[in-house]
Design a protein around this motif. Structure first.
Motif, mmCIF file in Angstrom:
data_model
loop_
_atom_site.group_PDB
_atom_site.id
_atom_site.type_symbol
_atom_site.label_atom_id
_atom_site.label_comp_id
_atom_site.label_asym_id
_atom_site.label_seq_id
_atom_site.Cartn_x
_atom_site.Cartn_y
_atom_site.Cartn_z
ATOM 1 N N LYS A 4 82.293 11.391 -50.840
ATOM 2 C CA LYS A 4 83.508 10.674 -51.235
ATOM 3 C C LYS A 4 83.195 9.204 -51.500
ATOM 4 O O LYS A 4 83.662 8.627 -52.496
ATOM 5 C CB LYS A 4 84.588 10.789 -50.152
ATOM 6 N N LEU A 9 91.459 9.804 -51.560
ATOM 7 C CA LEU A 9 92.146 11.050 -51.905
ATOM 8 C C LEU A 9 91.690 11.591 -53.259
ATOM 9 O O LEU A 9 91.465 12.796 -53.413
ATOM 10 C CB LEU A 9 93.664 10.838 -51.905
ATOM 11 N N THR A 10 91.536 10.691 -54.209
ATOM 12 C CA THR A 10 91.088 11.120 -55.538
ATOM 13 C C THR A 10 89.651 11.633 -55.476
ATOM 14 O O THR A 10 89.326 12.660 -56.093
ATOM 15 C CB THR A 10 91.198 9.950 -56.542
ATOM 16 N N PHE A 34 88.134 12.976 -52.912
ATOM 17 C CA PHE A 34 88.140 14.291 -52.260
ATOM 18 C C PHE A 34 88.688 15.355 -53.209
ATOM 19 O O PHE A 34 88.166 16.474 -53.262
ATOM 20 C CB PHE A 34 88.942 14.275 -50.957
ATOM 21 N N GLU A 35 89.729 15.012 -53.957
ATOM 22 C CA GLU A 35 90.311 15.976 -54.895
ATOM 23 C C GLU A 35 89.282 16.401 -55.944
ATOM 24 O O GLU A 35 89.215 17.569 -56.325
ATOM 25 C CB GLU A 35 91.560 15.395 -55.558
ATOM 26 N N ARG A 36 88.452 15.469 -56.393
ATOM 27 C CA ARG A 36 87.411 15.823 -57.366
ATOM 28 C C ARG A 36 86.396 16.792 -56.749
ATOM 29 O O ARG A 36 85.956 17.733 -57.402
ATOM 30 C CB ARG A 36 86.704 14.563 -57.877
ATOM 31 N N ARG A 64 86.973 18.865 -54.232
ATOM 32 C CA ARG A 64 87.645 20.142 -54.002
ATOM 33 C C ARG A 64 87.868 20.908 -55.308
ATOM 34 O O ARG A 64 87.668 22.124 -55.378
ATOM 35 C CB ARG A 64 88.971 19.909 -53.284
ATOM 36 N N THR A 65 88.262 20.207 -56.353
ATOM 37 C CA THR A 65 88.488 20.849 -57.649
ATOM 38 C C THR A 65 87.199 21.473 -58.166
ATOM 39 O O THR A 65 87.192 22.620 -58.635
ATOM 40 C CB THR A 65 89.038 19.821 -58.663
ATOM 41 N N ARG A 99 86.319 24.591 -56.070
ATOM 42 C CA ARG A 99 87.141 25.754 -56.438
ATOM 43 C C ARG A 99 86.702 26.334 -57.778
ATOM 44 O O ARG A 99 86.630 27.551 -57.942
ATOM 45 C CB ARG A 99 88.613 25.355 -56.502
ATOM 46 N N VAL A 156 83.360 23.035 -50.304
ATOM 47 C CA VAL A 156 83.414 21.591 -50.550
ATOM 48 C C VAL A 156 82.171 20.913 -49.980
ATOM 49 O O VAL A 156 81.594 20.022 -50.600
ATOM 50 C CB VAL A 156 84.702 20.974 -49.959
#
Length: 194
Positions: free
Chosen positions: A150, A162-163, A165-167, A169-170, A173, A179
């Motif tokens: 991160k 947050l962004t 982590f979202e990258r 996680r995306t 997936r 992750v």
């Protein structure tokens, strides 16, 4: 593990005492798999027999008994019990430092069986604690890897936590991966996320 029908390795410098303890253990329903008299014999016997539990009997030679405990503890996968005919807190403390799981005075078969049961329970509890510690260490390591990834993404792309982590996680997936695995590749410089 059942406390009956165990494979027991017994060690002592006194052959008569070994025979008596062997008879007691057989009467309790256990299988005596080896007698180890000399310290040099212990590693081989433990490695070849892999006993469920090992017992060292202390008579007069504290140093010999402690050396036996050291060897057995180094090679045995099961618990170690000391049977002593005398109260000796100093010896018991030294033996505990070397890895025994229980000790008792072998005055009766019940005392021997109680020591076996205590050792098995203590050994199992220590194994559970070691597993828990390993799980916690792994969780901390995974967390640190994700945090490191991160941080790299935050610095590289000027985004918040947050962004970042979202990258991670995306991408995980989309590639059907964990992750932490994606984070490890980012942290190692193998993967460049947009």
């Amino acid at each position: 593990m059942s406390t009956q029908g165990l494979r027991v390795l017994i060690a002592d410098e006194d052959r008569e005492a070994l025979e008596r303890l062997g008879a007691t253990l057989r009467d309790l329903g256990h299988e005596v798999i080896a007698f180890a008299i000399e310290v040099s014999e212990v590693a081989e016997k433990v490695a070849s027999e892999d006993p469920d539990i090992s017992m060292v009997v202390l008579h007069a030679d504290d140093d010999h008994a402690l050396a036996l405990i050291d060897e057995i503890s180094a090679y045995a996968s099961g618990p170690v019990v000391v049977l002593t005919l005398r109260e000796d807190p100093e010896f018991v403390a030294s033996a505990a430092d070397r890895g025994i799981d229980a000790y008792a005075r072998p005055e009766t078969p019940d005392a021997v069986q109680s020591a076996i049961e205590l050792a098995l329970r203590r050994h199992a509890e220590l194994a559970r604690l070691e597993t828990k510690v390993e799980q916690l260490e792994n969780a901390l390591e995974r967390r640190a890897t994700i945090e490191r990834a991160k941080g790299i993404l935050m610095e590289r792309h000027g985004v918040d936590q947050l962004t970042a982590f979202e990258r991670l996680r995306t991408h995980a997936r989309a590639t059907r991966r964990r992750v932490v695995d994606v984070s490890r590749e980012v942290a190692d410089g193998v993967l460049q996320l947009p």
